[in-house]
Design a protein around this motif. Structure first.
Motif, PDB file in Angstrom:
ATOM      1  N   ILE A  48      25.817  36.297  41.880  1.00 32.00           N
ATOM      2  CA  ILE A  48      25.608  34.872  41.577  1.00 32.00           C
ATOM      3  C   ILE A  48      24.458  34.735  40.588  1.00 32.00           C
ATOM      4  N   ALA A  49      23.363  35.436  40.895  1.00 33.42           N
ATOM      5  CA  ALA A  49      22.155  35.309  40.071  1.00 33.42           C
ATOM      6  C   ALA A  49      22.401  35.743  38.625  1.00 33.42           C
ATOM      7  N   LEU A  50      23.446  36.540  38.400  1.00 35.02           N
ATOM      8  CA  LEU A  50      23.763  37.003  37.042  1.00 35.02           C
ATOM      9  C   LEU A  50      24.855  36.165  36.398  1.00 35.02           C
ATOM     10  N   GLY A  51      25.376  35.192  37.137  1.00 39.01           N
ATOM     11  CA  GLY A  51      26.481  34.398  36.597  1.00 39.01           C
ATOM     12  C   GLY A  51      27.768  35.207  36.560  1.00 39.01           C
ATOM     13  N   LEU A  52      27.950  36.047  37.547  1.00 36.98           N
ATOM     14  CA  LEU A  52      29.115  36.923  37.627  1.00 36.98           C
ATOM     15  C   LEU A  52      29.873  36.584  38.914  1.00 36.98           C
ATOM     16  N   PRO A  53      30.864  35.674  38.856  1.00 35.35           N
ATOM     17  CA  PRO A  53      31.512  35.218  40.091  1.00 35.35           C
ATOM     18  C   PRO A  53      32.323  36.312  40.786  1.00 35.35           C
ATOM     19  N   CYS A  54      32.257  36.305  42.120  1.00 31.17           N
ATOM     20  CA  CYS A  54      33.088  37.159  42.961  1.00 31.17           C
ATOM     21  C   CYS A  54      33.965  36.228  43.796  1.00 31.17           C
ATOM     22  N   VAL A  55      35.266  36.392  43.727  1.00 31.82           N
ATOM     23  CA  VAL A  55      36.159  35.555  44.533  1.00 31.82           C
ATOM     24  C   VAL A  55      37.064  36.447  45.379  1.00 31.82           C
ATOM     25  N   CYS A  56      37.533  35.890  46.488  1.00 30.40           N
ATOM     26  CA  CYS A  56      38.310  36.691  47.438  1.00 30.40           C
ATOM     27  C   CYS A  56      39.772  36.271  47.530  1.00 30.40           C
ATOM     28  N   LEU A  57      40.637  37.284  47.604  1.00 35.25           N
ATOM     29  CA  LEU A  57      42.044  37.108  47.957  1.00 35.25           C
ATOM     30  C   LEU A  57      42.283  37.968  49.204  1.00 35.25           C
ATOM     31  N   SER A  58      43.440  37.801  49.830  1.00 35.05           N
ATOM     32  CA  SER A  58      43.733  38.655  50.986  1.00 35.05           C
ATOM     33  C   SER A  58      44.028  40.075  50.498  1.00 35.05           C
ATOM     34  N   ALA A  59      43.956  41.038  51.425  1.00 33.14           N
ATOM     35  CA  ALA A  59      44.200  42.439  51.053  1.00 33.14           C
ATOM     36  C   ALA A  59      45.596  42.612  50.447  1.00 33.14           C
ATOM     37  N   SER A  60      46.586  41.887  50.978  1.00 33.11           N
ATOM     38  CA  SER A  60      47.946  42.063  50.453  1.00 33.11           C
ATOM     39  C   SER A  60      48.078  41.424  49.065  1.00 33.11           C
ATOM     40  N   GLU A  61      47.368  40.330  48.846  1.00 31.87           N
ATOM     41  CA  GLU A  61      47.390  39.720  47.502  1.00 31.87           C
ATOM     42  C   GLU A  61      46.708  40.621  46.475  1.00 31.87           C
ATOM     43  N   ILE A  62      45.613  41.268  46.912  1.00 36.85           N
ATOM     44  CA  ILE A  62      44.921  42.213  46.017  1.00 36.85           C
ATOM     45  C   ILE A  62      45.872  43.346  45.626  1.00 36.85           C
ATOM     46  N   GLU A  63      46.580  43.854  46.613  1.00 29.80           N
ATOM     47  CA  GLU A  63      47.536  44.949  46.373  1.00 29.80           C
ATOM     48  C   GLU A  63      48.585  44.513  45.345  1.00 29.80           C
ATOM     49  N   LYS A  64      49.093  43.311  45.539  1.00 32.72           N
ATOM     50  CA  LYS A  64      50.120  42.777  44.640  1.00 32.72           C
ATOM     51  C   LYS A  64      49.571  42.636  43.214  1.00 32.72           C
TER      52      LYS A  64
END
Lengths: 475, 199
Positions: free
Chosen positions: B111-127
């Motif tokens: 966050i402090a670097l302006g680098l967003p991290c967002v989450c998807l489910s494990a199966s969506e990540i796989e896809k």
């Protein structure tokens, strides 16, 4: 939502308010800095024309890059020397106290702040190092932060943070001989998982935890971060007060009585509400060591290495990867596995009680470290070194073939000359067994208690410390 | 600070869970007083090891050269508080990370670097990783306004804590300025904290 816990009370006292983005602004009572994560923060301050807001609430030391053998300046490693000089200049210009090598007070930042009595119950503590959680042993709320946040704390003595949930982790009952604080925390992480604590502060409690001395409590809180918790703490009690009394920065005179009364008042209420509660039984804990590449990949000495299929499907890839990296096989025992290196030290287990335990094992065992094993015994601070030498522990170590060094982080993360070479296997009292953590990209780390590392060194292989200690209990 | 609303570009799939900060940037590269030059050492040991084994790490795969969105697994960035880890990713050219979960200090450092991290489910990540592997040229969008990750025909609902999302959308991700605005309140609070006032 939790209510009436130490975490809630300390947070409320230090919260300045809510920020525009929704995060909270939290006052930091004690800011610890060192040479690795602060130079860029000072550079950012200069870029923005800012100064250090509360230099008197900030303390600096050097630990990560300091050589533990030859400490002559300039250091042989020119990059390390540059980092040292940077810290020296930054602290001098900002009016921040620096406990440098040779001051008698230098050491691993998480070892010196407690031993100087700087870390106290009810404080908020921040440091650009994830093992800041250690200070929670005193009933402080202590966070590891990144360099941009180090800049924020230097500039404002505050942090922008999201509040945490509180999980009470109870360990009840009595530990068997040969089972130590390190085994307790490895057991907890193994069962709650390396990411089980994400979003939580861990309150360690229960009769087993409350019976531990301060140094053992520090070992437990130190590794809260390895379980994913942002911080871990133990409610302050008489053991905490007895440890602090008389230390350099501890309250004195009338202040002491008032301090103790306040410290008691900030402990969790008996009817406090928690977001979660988990319980462990101390009698279920055996000497525990890691076999894989995360601190959660641990097992009791009596257990066989787990089958891949016994893990959840999404974990199985990592388990296979761990077996391949460590060159181990499911079904095998860790007992008897030959080691190449033994490292005793770090912010997890570099305190005087740890060194006493190592000396104790040396004397009970009576043997000498075989030539095939390299050993490094590193006191956590110059004060620990002096204390150990005053007690004659150094002579015991040397007589049993251990190499006695100067204070520093040493081989825990190997940012100094102490490193594994090639595929060496190291029995280590440190906190992380990540791939490459101890300086060789293919080096292997087995995390264990100081007693277990000492015995592994003396035997040249992973060995059971219990028979040695049981014999002693009987005699 | 400027608002960060949507990050788009090609993506780089990095399979595996519990990838720790020591792997993102090995400790020997922390011997430095600036973050400059960290980009080239990102995943240094993993990359060397795969190369030695005759394989190619995604960060060395020409098909992903110039990608700006990292697609990671579970518990990404666990371990150290070292900001060197997100700094090395950012200096490599990564502007957003999509994962199934993140370690907390790592997330905050980002966050402090302006680098967003967002989450998807494990199966969506796989896809998502599979479609990118099949078509490395695919354009991926991390949309913080809509709370979505889009890739070609696919649209996923992404999660990010609301506080962090607001900090990006409103350009408040660099907290220093906001923290300094309240120094009056901070100095007031200092007089109320027992251990700063002789208990």
């Amino acid at each position: 939502m939790s209510r009436g816990t130490l975490f809630d009370k300390v947070w409320q006292l230090h919260e300045i308010g809510q920020l525009e983005g929704g995060q909270r602004q939290l006052f930091i009572g004690l800011h610890l800095i060192h040479e690795v994560t602060s130079p860029q923060a000072f550079a950012m301050l200069r870029e923005r024309n800012l100064t250090v807001a509360f230099p008197e609430r900030t303390l600096a030391t050097v630990d990560h890059i300091v050589p533990t053998a030859d400490q002559t300046r300039p250091f042989v490693d020119t990059l390390a020397e540059e980092m040292m000089q940077s810290l020296e200049v930054n602290t001098r210009e900002s009016g921040i106290r620096l406990y440098n090598v040779g001051s008698g007070k230098q050491g691993v930042v998480h070892i010196i702040a407690p031993e100087l009595g700087l870390t106290q119950p009810g404080m908020t503590v921040a440091c650009g190092d994830s093992h800041t959680a250690t200070h929670g042993a005193f009933g402080a709320i202590a966070f590891g932060i990144g360099t941009s946040q180090v800049r924020d704390v230097l500039a404002s003595q505050t942090l922008s943070m999201e509040p945490l949930k509180v999980r009470r982790v109870e360990v009840n009952g009595k530990l068997a001989p040969g089972v130590f604080a390190k085994d307790v925390i490895l057991h907890i992480i193994r069962h709650l998982g390396v990411k089980g604590g994400v979003g939580f502060a861990y309150e360690f409690a229960g009769s087993c935890i409350e019976a531990l001395g301060m140094e053992e409590r520090m070992t437990i809180c130190n590794m809260a971060i390895e379980g994913g918790a942002r911080c871990g703490y133990i409610n302050p009690d008489q053991i905490t007060f007895d440890y602090l009394k008389g230390r350099e920065f501890a309250p004195k005179g009338d202040e002491w009585q008032r301090a103790v009364a306040w410290w008691r008042s900030i402990a969790s209420d008996v009817d406090a509400d928690y977001d979660d509660l988990v319980r462990f039984d101390a009698s279920d804990i055996s000497p525990t060591l890691t076999w894989g590449i995360t601190p959660g990949q641990a097992l009791g000495l009596d257990e066989a290495l787990p089958q891949v299929a016994s893990f959840e499907e999404e974990e199985q890839d990592l388990i296979r990867q761990a077996y391949e990296y460590m060159d181990l096989r499911p079904g095998e025992s860790m007992l008897g596995l030959a080691i190449d290196v033994a490292f005793i030290g770090s912010c997890t287990n570099g305190r005087i009680s740890d060194l006493r335990e190592v000396a104790h094992i040396c004397q009970l065992h009576g043997g000498r470290v075989p030539a095939s094993v390299k050993t490094v015994v590193v006191p956590g601070s110059e004060a620990v070194k002096a204390e150990a030498e005053a007690e004659g522990l150094d002579k015991i170590f040397v007589a049993h073939g251990f190499d006695w060094r100067n204070a520093g982080c040493s081989m825990c993360l190997a940012m100094n000359p102490d490193k594994l070479i090639g595929r060496q296997i190291c029995a280590s009292t440190s906190n992380r067994n990540f791939k490459g953590r101890q300086g060789s990209p293919s080096g292997r780390t087995l995390l264990m208690s100081p007693a277990m590392v000492a015995l592994a060194a003396l035997e040249g292989k992973v060995s059971d410390v219990r028979p040695l200690l049981k014999r002693e209990v009987k005699s | 600070m400027s608002a960060i609303t949507t990050i788009s570009g090609r993506a780089i799939p990095l399979r595996g869970n519990d990838i720790d900060t020591d792997r993102i940037i090995p400790a020997r590269f922390l011997r430095c007083v600036t973050f400059d030059g960290l980009g080239e050492h990102v995943f240094a040991d993993d990359r060397i090891q795969l190369k030695t084994a005759g394989k190619v790490h995604p960060f060395d795969n020409a098909a992903y050269a110039g990608a700006s969105i990292l697609i990671a697994g579970n518990n990404f960035g666990c371990g150290s508080s070292r900001e060197h880890a997100p700094q090395s990713l950012q200096k490599w050219g990564i502007n957003a990370v999509v994962g199934s979960s993140f370690a907390e200090i790592f997330f905050n450092n980002n966050i402090a670097l302006g680098l967003p991290c967002v989450c998807l489910s494990a199966s969506e990540i796989e896809k998502l990783q599979s479609v990118i592997e099949a078509d490395p040229k695919l354009r991926v969008e991390v949309d913080l306004v809509a709370g979505q990750v889009r890739a070609g025909e696919l649209t996923f609902a992404a999660s990010i804590p609301e506080g962090a999302r607001q900090m990006f959308l409103r350009g408040l991700w660099d907290a220093t300025g906001q923290l300094l605005e309240n120094m009056g309140k901070v100095r007031q609070r200092v007089t109320e904290i027992p251990y700063l006032n002789g208990f």
